[in-house]
Design a protein around this motif. Structure first.
Motif, PDB file in Angstrom:
ATOM      1  N   ALA A  51       0.835  -1.210   0.000  1.00 26.47           N
ATOM      2  CA  ALA A  51       0.000   0.000   0.000  1.00 26.47           C
ATOM      3  C   ALA A  51       0.868   1.257   0.000  1.00 26.47           C
ATOM      4  O   ALA A  51       1.781   1.385   0.822  1.00 26.47           O
ATOM      5  CB  ALA A  51      -0.906  -0.011   1.222  1.00 26.47           C
ATOM      6  N   MET A  97       0.075   6.102  10.222  1.00 21.22           N
ATOM      7  CA  MET A  97      -0.473   4.809  10.647  1.00 21.22           C
ATOM      8  C   MET A  97       0.315   4.264  11.851  1.00 21.22           C
ATOM      9  O   MET A  97      -0.276   3.857  12.856  1.00 21.22           O
ATOM     10  CB  MET A  97      -0.401   3.820   9.478  1.00 21.22           C
ATOM     11  N   SER A 145      -1.104 -12.068   3.319  1.00 17.88           N
ATOM     12  CA  SER A 145      -2.523 -12.439   3.407  1.00 17.88           C
ATOM     13  C   SER A 145      -3.273 -11.868   2.208  1.00 17.88           C
ATOM     14  O   SER A 145      -4.279 -12.423   1.776  1.00 17.88           O
ATOM     15  CB  SER A 145      -3.153 -11.995   4.729  1.00 17.88           C
ATOM     16  N   LYS A 199     -11.305  -0.702  10.252  1.00 16.44           N
ATOM     17  CA  LYS A 199     -12.447  -1.279   9.535  1.00 16.44           C
ATOM     18  C   LYS A 199     -13.743  -0.549   9.867  1.00 16.44           C
ATOM     19  O   LYS A 199     -13.989  -0.239  11.034  1.00 16.44           O
ATOM     20  CB  LYS A 199     -12.606  -2.754   9.916  1.00 16.44           C
ATOM     21  N   ASP A 223       4.524  -1.733   6.653  1.00 17.30           N
ATOM     22  CA  ASP A 223       3.168  -2.205   6.955  1.00 17.30           C
ATOM     23  C   ASP A 223       3.143  -2.759   8.378  1.00 17.30           C
ATOM     24  O   ASP A 223       3.878  -2.268   9.217  1.00 17.30           O
ATOM     25  CB  ASP A 223       2.736  -3.197   5.873  1.00 17.30           C
ATOM     26  N   ALA A 224       2.333  -3.760   8.632  1.00 16.51           N
ATOM     27  CA  ALA A 224       2.244  -4.288   9.992  1.00 16.51           C
ATOM     28  C   ALA A 224       3.376  -5.282  10.218  1.00 16.51           C
ATOM     29  O   ALA A 224       3.164  -6.480  10.435  1.00 16.51           O
ATOM     30  CB  ALA A 224       0.883  -4.925  10.217  1.00 16.51           C
ATOM     31  N   MET A 263      -5.474  -3.272  14.321  1.00 16.35           N
ATOM     32  CA  MET A 263      -6.398  -2.231  13.828  1.00 16.35           C
ATOM     33  C   MET A 263      -7.492  -1.953  14.856  1.00 16.35           C
ATOM     34  O   MET A 263      -7.854  -0.811  15.106  1.00 16.35           O
ATOM     35  CB  MET A 263      -7.094  -2.702  12.546  1.00 16.35           C
ATOM     36  N   ARG A 294     -10.188 -17.615  10.884  1.00 11.84           N
ATOM     37  CA  ARG A 294     -10.400 -16.656   9.804  1.00 11.84           C
ATOM     38  C   ARG A 294     -10.652 -17.363   8.460  1.00 11.84           C
ATOM     39  O   ARG A 294     -11.506 -16.958   7.672  1.00 11.84           O
ATOM     40  CB  ARG A 294      -9.133 -15.803   9.730  1.00 11.84           C
ATOM     41  N   TYR A 348      -4.449   1.356   4.140  1.00 11.98           N
ATOM     42  CA  TYR A 348      -5.730   0.992   4.753  1.00 11.98           C
ATOM     43  C   TYR A 348      -5.404   0.601   6.187  1.00 11.98           C
ATOM     44  O   TYR A 348      -4.525  -0.244   6.427  1.00 11.98           O
ATOM     45  CB  TYR A 348      -6.335  -0.184   3.966  1.00 11.98           C
ATOM     46  N   TRP A 349      -6.065   1.218   7.145  1.00 14.15           N
ATOM     47  CA  TRP A 349      -5.870   0.814   8.549  1.00 14.15           C
ATOM     48  C   TRP A 349      -7.151   1.146   9.296  1.00 14.15           C
ATOM     49  O   TRP A 349      -7.523   2.310   9.420  1.00 14.15           O
ATOM     50  CB  TRP A 349      -4.663   1.555   9.169  1.00 14.15           C
ATOM     51  N   ARG A 400      -7.257  -5.838  -3.367  1.00 18.26           N
ATOM     52  CA  ARG A 400      -6.395  -5.140  -4.340  1.00 18.26           C
ATOM     53  C   ARG A 400      -5.523  -6.122  -5.120  1.00 18.26           C
ATOM     54  O   ARG A 400      -5.072  -5.800  -6.216  1.00 18.26           O
ATOM     55  CB  ARG A 400      -5.508  -4.126  -3.598  1.00 18.26           C
ATOM     56  N   ALA A 441      -8.857  -7.348   3.687  1.00 17.98           N
ATOM     57  CA  ALA A 441      -9.205  -6.197   2.835  1.00 17.98           C
ATOM     58  C   ALA A 441      -8.129  -5.913   1.793  1.00 17.98           C
ATOM     59  O   ALA A 441      -8.433  -5.589   0.645  1.00 17.98           O
ATOM     60  CB  ALA A 441      -9.474  -4.969   3.690  1.00 17.98           C
ATOM     61  N   SER A 442      -6.866  -6.059   2.180  1.00 14.56           N
ATOM     62  CA  SER A 442      -5.801  -5.779   1.203  1.00 14.56           C
ATOM     63  C   SER A 442      -5.830  -6.792   0.052  1.00 14.56           C
ATOM     64  O   SER A 442      -5.320  -6.512  -1.034  1.00 14.56           O
ATOM     65  CB  SER A 442      -4.438  -5.779   1.881  1.00 14.56           C
TER      66      SER A 442
HETATM   67  O1  PMV Z   1      -5.705  -6.703   4.835  1.00 12.64           O
HETATM   68  P1  PMV Z   1      -4.899  -6.868   6.072  1.00 12.64           P
HETATM   69  O2  PMV Z   1      -5.707  -7.291   7.235  1.00 12.64           O
HETATM   70  O3  PMV Z   1      -3.700  -7.767   5.866  1.00 12.64           O
HETATM   71  O4  PMV Z   1      -4.304  -5.415   6.479  1.00 12.64           O
HETATM   72  C1  PMV Z   1      -3.352  -4.751   5.699  1.00 12.64           C
HETATM   73  C2  PMV Z   1      -2.887  -3.543   6.419  1.00 12.64           C
HETATM   74  C3  PMV Z   1      -1.637  -2.883   5.857  1.00 12.64           C
HETATM   75  O5  PMV Z   1      -0.835  -3.799   5.161  1.00 12.64           O
HETATM   76  C4  PMV Z   1      -0.826  -2.348   7.033  1.00 12.64           C
HETATM   77  C5  PMV Z   1      -1.969  -1.702   4.980  1.00 12.64           C
HETATM   78  C6  PMV Z   1      -2.499  -2.015   3.595  1.00 12.64           C
HETATM   79  O6  PMV Z   1      -3.255  -1.181   3.082  1.00 12.64           O
HETATM   80  O7  PMV Z   1      -2.130  -3.040   3.021  1.00 12.64           O
END
Ligand code: PMV
Length: 341
Positions: free
Chosen positions: A24, A253, A116, A31, A294-295, A206, A81, A28-29, A153, A149-150
């Motif tokens: 990203a 973030m 993920s 929900k 990212d995380a 998050m 999940r 996105y951070w 994309r 969510a990511s």
């Molecule tokens: O979609 P998730 O739950 O893996 O969250 C992704 C969160 C970040 O990687 C930190 C930001 C993003 O937009 O990918």
């Protein structure tokens, strides 16, 4: 695109799909809806090239779903999940089937490298083909988003936008590629200093940030300007604009996470060293490279393609315990013909 499986009733048929991970640029951070993973903020990503997840889908030999990640069957406790995703999939498409899903990542899993995203994107595409649904890209993106969510994309290639907002409904929260007349010649240089799976999932992080951080509202408020500014920067091919927004987005973030109760920190000493190296590189060579995280502690650098090699060598010299991977822009998720894992 040819479909490999012949029938859901054929015990031996399978489908293998591949999806690239994405990084990203605008994060996105948070929900708007935790069950359906509807993002609270809009985001923009860079699709990696040939770095992601292979996903093999076949019928389960028994009445349970099975998930095997990088050769290891995931135990029941860690399956929540995945089960929720498959339950959603079955209910949406009236399917009464149990699956064995085998994934292989060519990037470290769960280390903040967006694995993920590629996992659920490849799973969505694999399931769609295996069950003869042939979902459109929009439908695949909606489905993948429910996993992560990511992942919405990672169905598409190049630069991808995903909307977000408190009032956004499920059917509107799908990703789409950002159409550019001239695709900029940029690369993502990934500095991996830690391959370990993160202790705290982005999902939990998050929730804690949203509920407890006094900085979270500021992050949300700014995110729409970041989204629009980044899109403009992509359209004009201006790395300095995109890079500055990207750094601001990731720092906001992480700042919001640091200020959460309990405080959440994904960075490690090598992450900060890499950030300082990039700033010093910029002081010397101009606005040619920008960082994001990212995380997880691993650092990604968006840079002009011609300097990617020099930058990688420089970072490798200064941070010899890291692994550096360079990636150009990658393509959308695809089905791999007759390929077993
Ligand atoms: O979609 P998730 O739950 O893996 O969250 C992704 C969160 C970040 O990687 C930190 C930001 C993003 O937009 O990918």
């Amino acid at each position: 695109m040819p479909i490999i499986t012949t029938s859901l009733d054929h015990g031996k048929s399978f489908v293998t799909a591949f999806a690239n991970a994405n990084i990203a640029l605008v994060k996105y951070w948070g929900k708007a809806n935790r069950d359906l993973n509807i993002p609270l903020v809009p985001s923009i990503s860079f699709t990696l090239n040939s770095l992601g997840t292979f996903c093999h889908v076949e019928k389960s030999p028994d009445e349970h779903d099975h998930l095997i990640i990088d050769g290891q069957e995931v135990d029941d406790a860690a399956l929540g999940r995945f089960h929720a995703f498959l339950t959603y999939f079955r209910s949406q498409f009236s399917i009464d089937e149990r699956f064995t899903i085998t994934t292989k990542n060519n990037i470290p899993y769960g280390a903040g490298l967006a694995s993920s995203a590629s996992a659920y994107a490849s799973m969505s595409l694999g399931l769609s083909h295996f069950c003869h649904l042939d979902l459109s890209e929009k439908e695949l993106s909606l489905l993948a988003r429910v996993g992560s969510a990511s992942a919405a994309r990672s169905i598409m290639g190049d630069f991808v936008a995903l909307p977000g907002g408190e009032a956004l409904g499920h059917r509107d929260a799908f990703a789409s590629p950002i159409m550019l007349q001239n695709k900029p010649d940029w690369q993502m240089v990934i500095v991996i200093g830690n391959h370990q799976q993160k202790a705290l999932s982005s999902r939990e992080a998050m929730t804690i940030t949203k509920q407890t951080s006094p900085f979270f509202d500021a992050f949300v408020k700014n995110s729409h300007d970041d989204f629009l500014g980044c899109k403009d920067g992509l359209i004009t091919g201006n790395l300095e604009t995109v890079g500055a927004i990207m750094e601001h987005s990731t720092l906001k973030m992480h700042a919001s996470m640091w200020a959460a109760k309990p405080s959440i920190n994904y960075l490690q000493p090598f992450s900060l060293s890499a950030i300082e190296l990039i700033k010093a590189f910029r002081n010397r060579f101009g606005p040619v490279a920008f960082f994001t995280l990212d995380a997880g502690p691993n650092v990604k650098i968006l840079c002009e393609a011609p300097i990617a090699e020099r930058l990688s060598t420089h970072i490798q010299e200064k941070l010899p315990n890291t692994t550096i991977v360079c990636s150009s822009l990658g393509q959308k998720a695809k089905i791999l013909d007759d390929r077993a894992l």
